[in-house]
Design a protein around this motif. Structure first.
Motif, short mmCIF file in Angstrom:
data_model
loop_
_atom_site.label_atom_id
_atom_site.label_comp_id
_atom_site.label_asym_id
_atom_site.label_seq_id
_atom_site.Cartn_x
_atom_site.Cartn_y
_atom_site.Cartn_z
N ILE A 37 0.84 -1.20 0.00
CA ILE A 37 0.00 0.00 0.00
C ILE A 37 0.87 1.25 0.00
O ILE A 37 0.62 2.21 -0.75
CB ILE A 37 -0.93 -0.01 1.22
N ALA A 38 1.92 1.26 0.82
CA ALA A 38 2.78 2.44 0.92
C ALA A 38 3.50 2.71 -0.40
O ALA A 38 3.68 3.87 -0.80
CB ALA A 38 3.79 2.23 2.05
N ARG A 39 3.94 1.66 -1.08
CA ARG A 39 4.60 1.85 -2.38
C ARG A 39 3.63 2.39 -3.42
O ARG A 39 4.02 3.16 -4.30
CB ARG A 39 5.22 0.53 -2.86
N LYS A 40 2.40 2.01 -3.31
CA LYS A 40 1.38 2.50 -4.25
C LYS A 40 1.28 4.02 -4.20
O LYS A 40 1.11 4.68 -5.23
CB LYS A 40 0.03 1.88 -3.90
N TYR A 41 1.43 4.58 -2.99
CA TYR A 41 1.28 6.03 -2.83
C TYR A 41 2.63 6.75 -2.75
O TYR A 41 2.66 7.98 -2.66
CB TYR A 41 0.44 6.32 -1.60
N GLY A 42 3.73 6.03 -2.79
CA GLY A 42 5.04 6.65 -2.93
C GLY A 42 5.68 7.20 -1.67
O GLY A 42 6.63 7.98 -1.77
#
Length: 244
Positions: A37-42
């Motif tokens: 999830i965190a990688r999705k939002y950068g």
């Protein structure tokens, strides 16, 4: 007939358990973890840093609970701008009551239409008068389950926020400090010599908390209801006791 009915009931029970196991396993496989999830939002929580190990350790088991969460720092000072943590927490915690403290008032106002599902308070995390007002207003409906300090990262900011906001963490709650590498950066008030220097930094403060835990003293204000201190690279999580 009695024997057939017993066989039928046994079959239904077995089928039910089988389907439960299948759907439970399917859900665990398809649900995205914190890093995904965190990688999705950068957010740099999982790019520059590897905070996913700490967050998975403490948050994965409570992510479907109704939680009240505060993060210090909306992300206004990041090159990718605010919102990365905001969207990460909203997706990771589906039932979260989300709060932010942000120093940059112009930035918070500019992006307020992009953070409609969070309570954003503007102020300096090292300003005890602001923290007092925030604590009164923000805890009218209860204390925080989780507080995350990803703010300015200076020694004064980190230590002042910890000492002041620790009191608004629920018993059993968590207080997380990110970017602790700044304890070794002079530009943030840190000291490259670490513990070999007499200068207090956030890291030496945390070492004192560990000393307090080990010898049963309360040299630091928060030690009397501190349960544990857990550290990984550049991040520490402090757990408050359930009962004092």
């Amino acid at each position: 007939m009695t024997g057939n009915r017993s066989l039928y009931l046994a079959f239904v029970a077995s089928a039910t358990l089988f389907l439960y196991a299948v759907f439970n396993q399917w859900g665990s496989v398809t649900a995205e973890n914190f890093e995904q999830i965190a990688r999705k939002y950068g957010t740099d929580k999982v790019t520059t840093h590897q905070y996913q190990f700490m967050y998975d350790k403490y948050l994965s088991g409570i992510r479907d609970d109704q939680l009240k969460v505060l993060e210090i720092g909306l992300g206004c000072n990041m090159d990718y701008g605010p919102g990365a943590s905001y969207y990460t927490w909203l997706e990771y915690f589906p039932y979260v009551n989300l709060y932010f403290i942000e120093y940059d008032g112009q930035c918070a106002k500019k992006y307020q239409d992009k953070t409609p599902n969070a309570h954003v308070f503007v102020g300096d995390q090292a300003d005890t008068l602001f923290l007092a007002r925030f604590s009164t207003e923000a805890t009218a409906d209860g204390l925080f389950d989780i507080i995350i300090d990803d703010g300015g990262h200076t020694m004064d900011q980190q230590m002042t926020s910890l000492e002041f906001l620790w009191k608004v963490v629920k018993p059993g709650g968590l207080y997380v400090i990110e970017d602790l590498q700044t304890s070794y950066w002079e530009s943030f008030g840190g000291n490259p010599l670490g513990r070999s220097s007499s200068k207090e930094t956030t890291i030496t403060y945390l070492y004192q908390l560990v000393d307090d835990l080990m010898i049963g003293k309360n040299a630091k204000q928060i030690s009397h209801d501190l349960l544990s201190v857990d550290c990984m690279a550049e991040i520490c999580a402090l757990r408050k006791k359930e009962h004092i």
